[in-house]
Design an enzyme around this catalytic site. Sequence first.
Site, PDB file in Angstrom:
ATOM      1  N   GLY A 205       0.775  -1.234   0.000  1.00 22.12           N
ATOM      2  CA  GLY A 205       0.000   0.000   0.000  1.00 22.12           C
ATOM      3  C   GLY A 205       0.803   1.278   0.000  1.00 22.12           C
ATOM      4  O   GLY A 205       2.009   1.284   0.247  1.00 22.12           O
ATOM      5  N   GLN A 227       4.350   9.669   1.223  1.00 20.46           N
ATOM      6  CA  GLN A 227       4.836  10.631   0.235  1.00 20.46           C
ATOM      7  C   GLN A 227       5.356  11.903   0.885  1.00 20.46           C
ATOM      8  O   GLN A 227       6.281  12.529   0.377  1.00 20.46           O
ATOM      9  CB  GLN A 227       3.711  10.949  -0.755  1.00 20.46           C
ATOM     10  N   GLU A 490      -5.862  21.322  -0.639  1.00 16.75           N
ATOM     11  CA  GLU A 490      -5.988  20.504  -1.838  1.00 16.75           C
ATOM     12  C   GLU A 490      -7.242  20.801  -2.652  1.00 16.75           C
ATOM     13  O   GLU A 490      -8.331  21.001  -2.092  1.00 16.75           O
ATOM     14  CB  GLU A 490      -6.020  19.020  -1.452  1.00 16.75           C
ATOM     15  N   GLU A 512      -2.398  19.126  -3.559  1.00 14.40           N
ATOM     16  CA  GLU A 512      -2.755  18.563  -4.856  1.00 14.40           C
ATOM     17  C   GLU A 512      -3.649  19.571  -5.553  1.00 14.40           C
ATOM     18  O   GLU A 512      -4.628  20.057  -4.967  1.00 14.40           O
ATOM     19  CB  GLU A 512      -3.477  17.224  -4.716  1.00 14.40           C
ATOM     20  N   TYR A 515      -8.250  17.988  -9.491  1.00 17.99           N
ATOM     21  CA  TYR A 515      -8.197  16.906 -10.475  1.00 17.99           C
ATOM     22  C   TYR A 515      -9.097  17.172 -11.679  1.00 17.99           C
ATOM     23  O   TYR A 515      -8.916  16.547 -12.726  1.00 17.99           O
ATOM     24  CB  TYR A 515      -8.671  15.589  -9.844  1.00 17.99           C
TER      25      TYR A 515
END
Length: 615
Positions: A205, A227, A490, A512, A515
Amino acid sequence: MTPPAPPSRDPSDTPFPAASRGFSRRAALGGLAALAAAPVLAGTASAATPRTRTPDSRSAHTASAAATEPDLGPNVLVFDPSMPVADIQAKVSSVFATQESNQFGTERFALLFKPGTYDGLDVNVGFYTHVAGLGLSPDDTDIHGLVHVEADWMQGNATQNFWRSAENLSVTPTNGSNRWAVSQAAPLRRVHIRGEVPLWNGYDGWASGGFMADCKVDGRVVSGSQQQWLTRNSTLGEWAGSVWNMVFVGVDGAPPQNFPDPSHTVVDTAPAIREKPFLYVDGSGAYQVFVPALKTVARGVTWSGGAQGESIPLGDFHIVREGDSAAAINSALSAGKHLLVTPGVHRLDDTLRITRAGTVVLGLGIATLVPDGGITAVSVADVDGVKISGLLVDAGPAASKVLVQVGPAGASADHSADPTLLQDVFVRVGGAQAGKAGTSVEINSSDVIGDNLWLWRADHGTGVGWDVNTSDTGLVVNGANVLMYGLFVEHHQKAEVVWNGNGGRTYFFQNEMPYDPPNQAAWKDGARNGYAAYRVAPSVTSHEAWGLGSYCLFLADPSVVSDNAIEAPDAAGVRFHDMVTVSLGNDGTISHVINATGDPVNNTNTGISYLVSYP
């Protein structure tokens, strides 16, 4: 450039094959459709439920505690070491069965352990579960067993293990290892672990970021596939591993500074910090809230030499329960009460207004506030020393201009001697419902400290879409000398952080980009392609930041480009250290790290770019 491999000190350090790195939490989204909400836990005793206790050396303490046990509602479970461990385990396991995969459910729980030793206990921490000791020191509550987070519900992928916490206890782990495989909004605070702490689920994972503060780990912390991670003011036996962005501030036992291979950013001390307030039981059995002292030039844990700070009796708090009106809560605040917010989803038809200096607002069990009618959920006057912690603010379907506001527009007072703190404050736009907001958090006061903020426009769950859960910006800072430790922002649709005040400092930034921009035309900042994730205004003359990561994954249109991850004025007092950009799955492009400087990341290269300093 290719991402550095974590140090392989033994096989347990190696996270997974290099080709698997960089997977975003979208890796397992398909599995969400199959998840069903677990049933509501039934038959659980509240903290006020009478219990039969076996007499022992603590009998005088427990008798006194029983007489003063507060009513904190049915979802606060208080345990005593005199209770049979099998009974405790049954209740803890029942909570976990409800919460393991309950990512967007309404159930909330706090599991509180009175001082003493608990042998053979396995506390598996699921969604919206807050596990805490009730001693004045973490070592007062010792669990011989586990207080851990796994990712079995997503087949080992921990990138959606959000909204949970453990604090103010010690763990003597089974077999020497206590896993904490989490991503955002899942802090470890004021915890002593007498062994090793893996921050991932193992070879099967990924994990995507987290936060640890005021913790002591006797053994190794093994980051594995994490990360990014911030460790602040802690003491570690050893740290093993790195992927993109590991930041250490005021940490004894931190690895040496070495960016980007391995990507360790090390800052010797925290310039100013006050640890999070916590609930405890004193020697007479009475409940109090301890507010740790403000520390400057701080390093290591705060509790090793005894508690430093002040205690506030629980009688000085208004206990907020589900169904309480905003009018009743505001009346209590006006009367000089602090707030203890019990686990639950609390709907607000008016803003909670904090106007008194020194007010403490402490949430238990990831207590959640939902503002209705487009209002601001919480506002703070331009006063000294407000402490807000342990809350999730969930945007309502009517768009709020601002969800959390610290100080009114134009605030100018100096609060350097007693700053306001936001700690473990999480804001969500979409995911649980189709929420909307202009800005998640706006800071107008000076000297505010943010400590583990996750400001998230949802990329999965209910009510998610480019025109559905709309949100411009996660954080706007207008005040001077604002500090951020652990800033996670994000998927917002314009510049995600906008910093207008002078003297700001950020220690760790994780981002992030959205998307879902449908195309480039829909996501342009004037003539620029896309929006910067972290923007410092042209008027700013002093700002500094360490350990910044921004990632793109433009799923709706992989041809979308963001010109810069960071934009800032070229001024002598504006400095950035240790930055990284990543194209996750090589879907989309970030052309530069900062101000047209730094290599691009896109679908034609290895998808990662490091920049050690700017200018």
